[in-house]
Design an enzyme around this catalytic site. Structure first.
Site, mmCIF file in Angstrom:
data_model
loop_
_atom_site.group_PDB
_atom_site.id
_atom_site.type_symbol
_atom_site.label_atom_id
_atom_site.label_comp_id
_atom_site.label_asym_id
_atom_site.label_seq_id
_atom_site.Cartn_x
_atom_site.Cartn_y
_atom_site.Cartn_z
ATOM 1 N N ILE A 13 0.852 -1.206 0.000
ATOM 2 C CA ILE A 13 0.000 0.000 0.000
ATOM 3 C C ILE A 13 0.881 1.247 0.000
ATOM 4 C CG2 ILE A 13 -1.716 1.340 1.268
ATOM 5 C CD1 ILE A 13 -2.738 -1.368 2.436
ATOM 6 N N GLN A 16 2.469 1.876 -3.348
ATOM 7 C CA GLN A 16 1.501 2.433 -4.305
ATOM 8 C C GLN A 16 1.214 3.901 -3.989
ATOM 9 O OE1 GLN A 16 0.147 1.436 -7.122
ATOM 10 N NE2 GLN A 16 -1.169 3.212 -7.302
ATOM 11 N N GLU A 17 1.091 4.219 -2.718
ATOM 12 C CA GLU A 17 0.747 5.583 -2.314
ATOM 13 C C GLU A 17 1.873 6.581 -2.573
ATOM 14 O OE1 GLU A 17 -2.017 6.963 -1.397
ATOM 15 O OE2 GLU A 17 -3.240 5.178 -1.146
ATOM 16 N N SER A 18 3.107 6.226 -2.179
ATOM 17 C CA SER A 18 4.181 7.227 -2.188
ATOM 18 C C SER A 18 5.494 6.734 -2.774
ATOM 19 C CB SER A 18 4.451 7.676 -0.752
ATOM 20 O OG SER A 18 4.992 6.584 -0.014
ATOM 21 N N TYR A 143 -5.446 0.951 -8.752
ATOM 22 C CA TYR A 143 -4.847 0.981 -7.415
ATOM 23 C C TYR A 143 -4.794 -0.425 -6.817
ATOM 24 C CZ TYR A 143 -4.494 2.573 -2.493
ATOM 25 O OH TYR A 143 -4.118 2.791 -1.196
#
Length: 174
Positions: A13, A16-18, A143
């Site tokens: 996660i 994927q986010e940062s 996502y």
């Protein structure tokens, strides 16, 4: 362990986010490793979204909040995929897509069916029928797909590191 989730999932996660950048800032104002909005940070009792540990704790907590909201009759791994989609697009939009899936004769408890419906939330003829309206529905699909990929790679890496190596010369075993 505070949130009882696999480290590989949290790592997937956050990648994927940062892309594991604790100083990440998006044009929409989300910040940190887990790219939390100010409202989400407040919801999960995080004071400093840019703080690495707080961001990870907040993201894990928010994911667990989304997971807890998924109806109990949804089985794993679909529960996890739905919670990830809700993390990205919001729980209301996920529920809109699930209701729309049912109207379209699809199974609202299966990710494989709901992921086909989420992109329809960009089309007025579909989002007009929903409670929360328009959503960038392809985004949560991509996502979840990306996180599933990263997660599987991290799990595979762990498997290969823990596997016993075969003997160098198998003739010696005879």
């Amino acid at each position: 362990t505070e949130y009882n989730m696999p480290w590989e999932l949290l790592a997937a996660i956050s990648y994927q986010e940062s892309h594991w950048n604790p100083n990440a800032v998006s044009p929409t104002g989300v910040v940190g490793m887990m790219m939390l909005t100010q409202a989400t940070a407040e919801q999960v009792n995080i004071e400093d979204r840019a703080n690495l540990e707080q961001s990870l704790r907040g993201g894990a907590g928010y994911f667990k909040d989304m997971l807890a909201r998924i109806p109990e009759d949804v089985s794993e791994p679909d529960r996890t995929w739905f919670a990830l989609a809700a993390y990205n697009v919001g729980f209301g939009h996920l529920e809109d897509a699930r209701r729309l899936a049912e109207k379209l004769g699809r199974n609202p408890d299966l990710w494989i069916d709901v992921k086909d419906v989420l992109p329809l939330l960009t089309q007025q003829r579909y989002y007009r029928q929903t409670r929360y309206g328009y959503a960038r529905g392809q985004e949560p699909v991509t996502y979840v797909q990306n996180i599933r990929h990263y997660y599987s790679v991290l799990q595979w890496e762990g498997i290969t590191q823990n596997r016993a190596r075969p003997p160098i010369n198998t003739a010696e075993l005879v």
